[in-house]
Design a protein around this motif. Structure first.
Motif, mmCIF file in Angstrom:
data_model
loop_
_atom_site.group_PDB
_atom_site.id
_atom_site.type_symbol
_atom_site.label_atom_id
_atom_site.label_comp_id
_atom_site.label_asym_id
_atom_site.label_seq_id
_atom_site.Cartn_x
_atom_site.Cartn_y
_atom_site.Cartn_z
ATOM 1 N N UNK A 1 66.386 67.169 50.957
ATOM 2 C CA UNK A 1 66.403 65.897 51.692
ATOM 3 C C UNK A 1 65.288 64.983 51.188
ATOM 4 N N UNK A 2 64.133 65.603 50.884
ATOM 5 C CA UNK A 2 63.021 64.808 50.350
ATOM 6 C C UNK A 2 63.397 64.143 49.030
ATOM 7 N N UNK A 3 64.284 64.790 48.286
ATOM 8 C CA UNK A 3 64.681 64.240 46.982
ATOM 9 C C UNK A 3 65.749 63.176 47.085
ATOM 10 N N UNK A 4 66.258 62.941 48.283
ATOM 11 C CA UNK A 4 67.364 61.984 48.442
ATOM 12 C C UNK A 4 66.835 60.624 48.868
ATOM 13 N N UNK A 5 67.060 59.577 48.062
ATOM 14 C CA UNK A 5 66.524 58.256 48.399
ATOM 15 C C UNK A 5 67.012 57.718 49.744
ATOM 16 N N UNK A 6 68.177 58.180 50.244
ATOM 17 C CA UNK A 6 68.620 57.682 51.557
ATOM 18 C C UNK A 6 68.498 58.763 52.633
ATOM 19 N N UNK A 7 67.891 59.913 52.284
ATOM 20 C CA UNK A 7 67.567 60.967 53.253
ATOM 21 C C UNK A 7 68.781 61.487 54.040
ATOM 22 N N UNK A 8 69.806 61.867 53.314
ATOM 23 C CA UNK A 8 70.951 62.492 53.972
ATOM 24 C C UNK A 8 70.511 63.859 54.510
ATOM 25 N N UNK B 1 60.875 45.983 51.421
ATOM 26 C CA UNK B 1 61.570 44.947 50.657
ATOM 27 C C UNK B 1 61.003 43.547 50.790
ATOM 28 N N UNK B 2 59.915 43.373 51.554
ATOM 29 C CA UNK B 2 59.379 42.024 51.776
ATOM 30 C C UNK B 2 58.920 41.390 50.460
ATOM 31 N N UNK B 3 59.226 40.094 50.287
ATOM 32 C CA UNK B 3 58.771 39.358 49.105
ATOM 33 C C UNK B 3 57.634 38.427 49.516
ATOM 34 N N UNK B 4 57.235 37.556 48.591
ATOM 35 C CA UNK B 4 56.162 36.610 48.887
ATOM 36 C C UNK B 4 56.614 35.531 49.875
ATOM 37 N N UNK B 5 57.918 35.467 50.147
ATOM 38 C CA UNK B 5 58.419 34.462 51.093
ATOM 39 C C UNK B 5 58.780 35.121 52.427
ATOM 40 N N UNK B 6 58.236 34.645 53.534
ATOM 41 C CA UNK B 6 58.601 35.222 54.831
ATOM 42 C C UNK B 6 60.113 35.128 55.055
ATOM 43 N N UNK B 7 60.710 36.203 55.503
ATOM 44 C CA UNK B 7 62.142 36.205 55.779
ATOM 45 C C UNK B 7 62.999 36.493 54.577
ATOM 46 N N UNK B 8 62.395 36.495 53.383
ATOM 47 C CA UNK B 8 63.161 36.787 52.176
ATOM 48 C C UNK B 8 62.781 38.179 51.669
ATOM 49 N N UNK B 9 63.769 39.031 51.544
ATOM 50 C CA UNK B 9 63.564 40.411 51.109
ATOM 51 C C UNK B 9 64.323 40.635 49.808
ATOM 52 N N UNK B 10 63.928 41.635 49.044
ATOM 53 C CA UNK B 10 64.618 41.902 47.787
ATOM 54 C C UNK B 10 64.542 43.388 47.475
ATOM 55 N N UNK B 11 65.524 43.867 46.699
ATOM 56 C CA UNK B 11 65.500 45.265 46.303
ATOM 57 C C UNK B 11 66.598 45.577 45.308
ATOM 58 N N UNK B 12 66.594 46.780 44.807
ATOM 59 C CA UNK B 12 67.556 47.159 43.782
ATOM 60 C C UNK B 12 67.080 46.678 42.422
ATOM 61 N N UNK B 13 68.003 46.604 41.471
ATOM 62 C CA UNK B 13 67.627 46.295 40.095
ATOM 63 C C UNK B 13 66.899 44.964 39.932
ATOM 64 N N UNK B 14 67.175 43.969 40.791
ATOM 65 C CA UNK B 14 66.513 42.664 40.617
ATOM 66 C C UNK B 14 65.011 42.783 40.892
ATOM 67 N N UNK B 15 64.613 43.829 41.612
ATOM 68 C CA UNK B 15 63.192 44.021 41.904
ATOM 69 C C UNK B 15 62.566 45.107 41.016
ATOM 70 N N UNK B 16 63.357 46.127 40.671
ATOM 71 C CA UNK B 16 62.781 47.265 39.942
ATOM 72 C C UNK B 16 63.095 47.248 38.451
ATOM 73 N N UNK B 17 64.038 46.399 38.028
ATOM 74 C CA UNK B 17 64.611 46.547 36.694
ATOM 75 C C UNK B 17 65.701 47.592 36.789
ATOM 76 N N UNK C 1 69.052 54.664 43.915
ATOM 77 C CA UNK C 1 67.757 54.028 44.179
ATOM 78 C C UNK C 1 67.959 52.633 44.754
ATOM 79 N N UNK C 2 68.971 51.931 44.246
ATOM 80 C CA UNK C 2 69.285 50.605 44.776
ATOM 81 C C UNK C 2 69.726 50.717 46.237
ATOM 82 N N UNK C 3 70.500 51.777 46.541
ATOM 83 C CA UNK C 3 70.929 51.980 47.919
ATOM 84 C C UNK C 3 69.742 52.296 48.819
#
Lengths: 466, 295
Positions: free
Chosen positions: A53-60, A424-440, A446-448
């Protein structure tokens, strides 16, 4: 008939014969039958402190769902998985289990790990075949959240937010939802209609609205969504972006593709099917440059379109970033590997068509920043490989559409959006980001995982807990 | 679905349609383009935005039939729909986001070749409406292939529109480059910017001329595209010494820096396969390979 189980070994899974599947686009792995899944489930040790479970990014709750399978409660198993994952039939097929859940499996210390991915897939496929829909629509809280991109990260975030009661709209630039699940990963690894489309329907059943053909950054900006359309928060999950090239001579020759283009033509635009208009260059001899999952997908697609295929990768087999199963399948199907080899020039004929690729042999030197040993050219070892198609699978750089049209959205030196790993918080309040656009470019799971954390981050933000 | 409100034939293989597309119509600016898919089996085809009406939420597209998918677009009638229209794509023309006082200091020369006349039209209209001096050259094979002359005259005034035909069948005789040279050298007109849109070969020679005349020139590139949103990399071009992508970095680039020869080479890639598919589509069940020798 009861299946005899060797506790040290995985119950084998049926696959299409390599020589047959190398000529079709049907799924390679046929998945466990019920009795096979039941037999494999008995191998789980039900650890009190489950490392998987520790190895699962979404903790199934992995031991939990496997226990249900063992009891014969397939629906119960699916229910447990669905609490953590919106796309289990996808993840069971494309997650790099050997470095995540299965990599941590205690059974794997002496023998082979429990086949967690195949069991997850079985539970999800069984539920689909039996018309079980995991989700109950929650009563809405009337608060609007926008998600940019209907790939794995966006779908996961949207699904989680909808379960919490938010009114979620996903804006998707392409004509079809799914992101890399529809344009990138091939049909033979992830069936589009039976698996991907059905899991997207499950997300919609939660009340999520998906608007396709809608380009944020062009039709509307993030600011307009928040100021004019009443979205209180935005999750950016716009994916990896533009392909990288090597900047070697001959890269503009006819027959040089990025893997993104090649796979998009084949998958999203269905160039492999006669009833679709999309053209694709069906080469006789194809060289794929790169060693990741995308390189394997491109190579195996080219093979199925009738080409002889060689993968050129500058490091050794051990460093291949692709999932072990993909490398194994590629080899079985007859794809050649030129390892410790790097292109120096693409050769073209008078017409500008690719006629070969000049490569140089490499050896491994000292470890570099990534911790992998740096490949070094061996002087005088250049040679040519004859080919008519070259596919570059070297990774991507972020799509500039959103970062260039959103003020004060911080990006890093690789031009990825800077987002907090925990929420997922970005430099803008209320704007969050994640997945490939944030990590490459990374993996579906991992995106999930990022989508899941951002959903909690958005919920906290909107309830003043942050 | 995106409804087609008007459809007309402008010239041989050249069509104009007005389509309901609110997301495009609200936001598009001169210089941008869109992508249309006729039906589920069709390719994504990048097309020029020729005009737009923000209130009616419509866009006007002008296109030519080349392969099977564009043929399917052309077969649609008023009242039919496209399965997908997506846009606006690409960046607006550079002057759209510049201070208008700066733009007004310049004299613009717009050059449209063949179908390129269509994307020049919204640029001419925008510049004129914003009080910028603009002359327009329309180059075309012959009188029959000429499109949008009247619209252009209505937009910028008759004295600012110069039509030339390759065969001399209408108005001036010769290539657009000869007109540019004539306007500058013989009529003493001065231009600070040229925007050239048309076949790559025309843009290449246009740039050769404007370079000699010292007029900075923007060209609009229309390479092969698949997604058009910055993902596939099919539309890559060499500009300066860099690889650039027409869909997100363009479609407009500094004409003096574009490597036209490599761009033209890349356009050839699917020519034969597209041709064969078009033939198969047109001939339907009678198609056995297109050789004409069967039966």
């Amino acid at each position: 008939m009861a299946i005899e189980v060797d506790m040290m070994k995985k119950v084998p899974v049926a696959e299409q014969d390599p020589l047959v599947r190398a000529r079709n686009f049907d799924e390679v792995c046929l998945g466990y039958k019920e009795e096979e899944a039941r037999a494999e489930s008995t191998r789980c040790l039900q650890c009190k402190n489950p490392k998987c479970v520790e190895g699962c990014p979404v903790r199934i709750d992995i031991p939990g769902f496997i226990e249900k399978l063992k009891e014969g409660d397939n629906a119960g198993a699916y229910e447990i998985i669905s609490e953590a994952s919106s796309l289990p039939a996808v993840c069971g097929r494309v997650c790099p289990q050997e470095t995540q859940c299965e990599g941590n499996c205690i059974r794997g210390i002496k023998g082979e790990a429990v086949s967690i991915g195949k069991l997850e897939r079985f539970a999800a496929d069984w539920a689909r075949e039996h018309g079980i829909n995991p989700v109950k629509k929650t009563s809405g809280n009337g608060r609007k959240v926008a998600v940019i991109g209907a790939g794995p990260s966006g779908l996961t975030c949207a699904g989680d937010l909808a379960r919490m009661g938010y009114e979620v709209t996903i804006f998707e630039a392409l004509h079809k939802a799914g992101g890399v699940l529809v344009y990138g990963i091939p049909e033979f690894r992830l069936p589009k209609d039976e698996v991907v489309a059905r899991e997207i329907e499950n997300v919609k059943a939660l009340g999520v609205e998906i608007k396709t053909d809608y380009i944020i950054g062009r039709s509307e900006t993030i600011d307009e969504l928040m100021e004019d359309q009443g979205f209180e928060a935005v999750y950016i999950a716009s994916g990896a972006g533009l392909p990288m090239f090597m900047h070697i001579p001959g890269e503009q020759a006819l027959g040089v593709y990025s893997a993104n283009e090649y796979l998009t033509r084949a998958n999203l635009m269905k160039a492999y099917r006669e009833d679709y208009d999309t053209p694709i260059n069906k080469g006789q001899k194809t060289v794929v440059v790169g060693g990741g999952n995308v390189a394997m997908d491109a190579a195996r697609t080219a093979l199925r379109l009738g080409s002889d295929v060689t993968i050129v990768y500058r490091r050794s087999e051990k460093e291949l970033p692709a999932r072990a199963e993909e490398v194994h399948h590629a080899k079985e199907e007859g794809i050649r590997f030129a390892l410790l080899t790097n292109p120096v020039e693409i050769l073209e004929d008078e017409e500008g068509l690719v006629k070969g690729i000049r490569v140089i042999k490499m050896e491994l030197g000292e470890p570099d920043a990534s911790g992998r040993r740096r490949p070094v050219e061996i002087e005088g070892s250049e040679y040519e490989i004859e080919c008519d198609t070259v596919i570059m699978a070297l990774g991507t750089t972020p799509n500039p559409l959103i970062s260039s049209t959103t003020d004060n959205l911080e990006t890093n030196k690789r031009k990825c959006i800077v987002a907090d790993e925990e929420n997922g918080a970005t430099s803008r309040p209320g704007v969050f980001a994640g997945g490939d656009c944030a990590t490459g470019a990374a993996t579906v799971i991992l995106a999930m995982g990022a989508g899941r954390k951002a959903a909690r981050g958005i919920d906290d933000y909107l309830n003043g807990r942050q | 679905m995106f409804k087609i409100l008007e459809a007309e034939v402008l010239a041989d293989k050249t069509y104009k349609m007005v389509v309901e597309a609110p997301n495009v119509a609200h936001a598009c600016e001169p210089g941008q383009f869109l992508i249309v898919r006729a039906d589920e089996e069709s390719e994504r085809i990048a097309l020029t935005i020729c005009d737009y009406d923000r209130e009616k939420e419509t866009v006007t597209i002008v296109f030519q039939t080349i392969g099977e998918s564009s043929y399917k677009i052309a077969e649609k009638k008023a009242g039919d729909s496209f399965i997908d229209v997506v846009g606006p794509l690409g960046n607006p023309a550079e002057y759209v986001n510049e201070p208008i006082e700066e733009v007004r200091k310049r004299h613009y020369l717009l050059v449209g070749g063949g179908l390129g006349t269509a994307p020049v039209y919204p640029q001419a209209k925008w510049l004129k409406e914003h009080g910028v001096d603009v002359d327009v050259i329309i180059g075309t094979r012959n009188h029959d292939t000429l499109i949008m002359e009247q619209e252009m005259i209505d937009a910028v005034g008759e004295e600012h529109v110069f039509v030339t035909t390759d065969d001399g069948s209408y108005k001036r005789h010769g290539m657009v480059t000869a007109v540019i040279e004539d306007l500058v050298k013989n009529e003493g007109r001065k231009y600070d910017r040229c925007v050239s849109i048309g076949p790559m070969i025309m843009m290449k020679f246009c740039v050769k001329m404007t370079r000699e005349l010292g007029i900075p020139t923007i060209v609009s590139m229309n390479p092969i595209m698949v997604d058009g949103t910055g993902m596939c990399g099919a539309c890559r071009l060499v500009v300066g010494d860099e690889v650039r992508f027409a869909c997100v970095d363009g479609p407009e680039f500094d004409g003096f820096k574009v490597d036209f020869d490599s761009a033209m080479k890349r356009m050839k890639l699917y020519k034969s396969e597209e041709g064969r598919r078009l033939l198969a589509y047109q001939e339907g069940s009678t198609h056995h390979g297109g050789c004409g020798n069967c039966g």
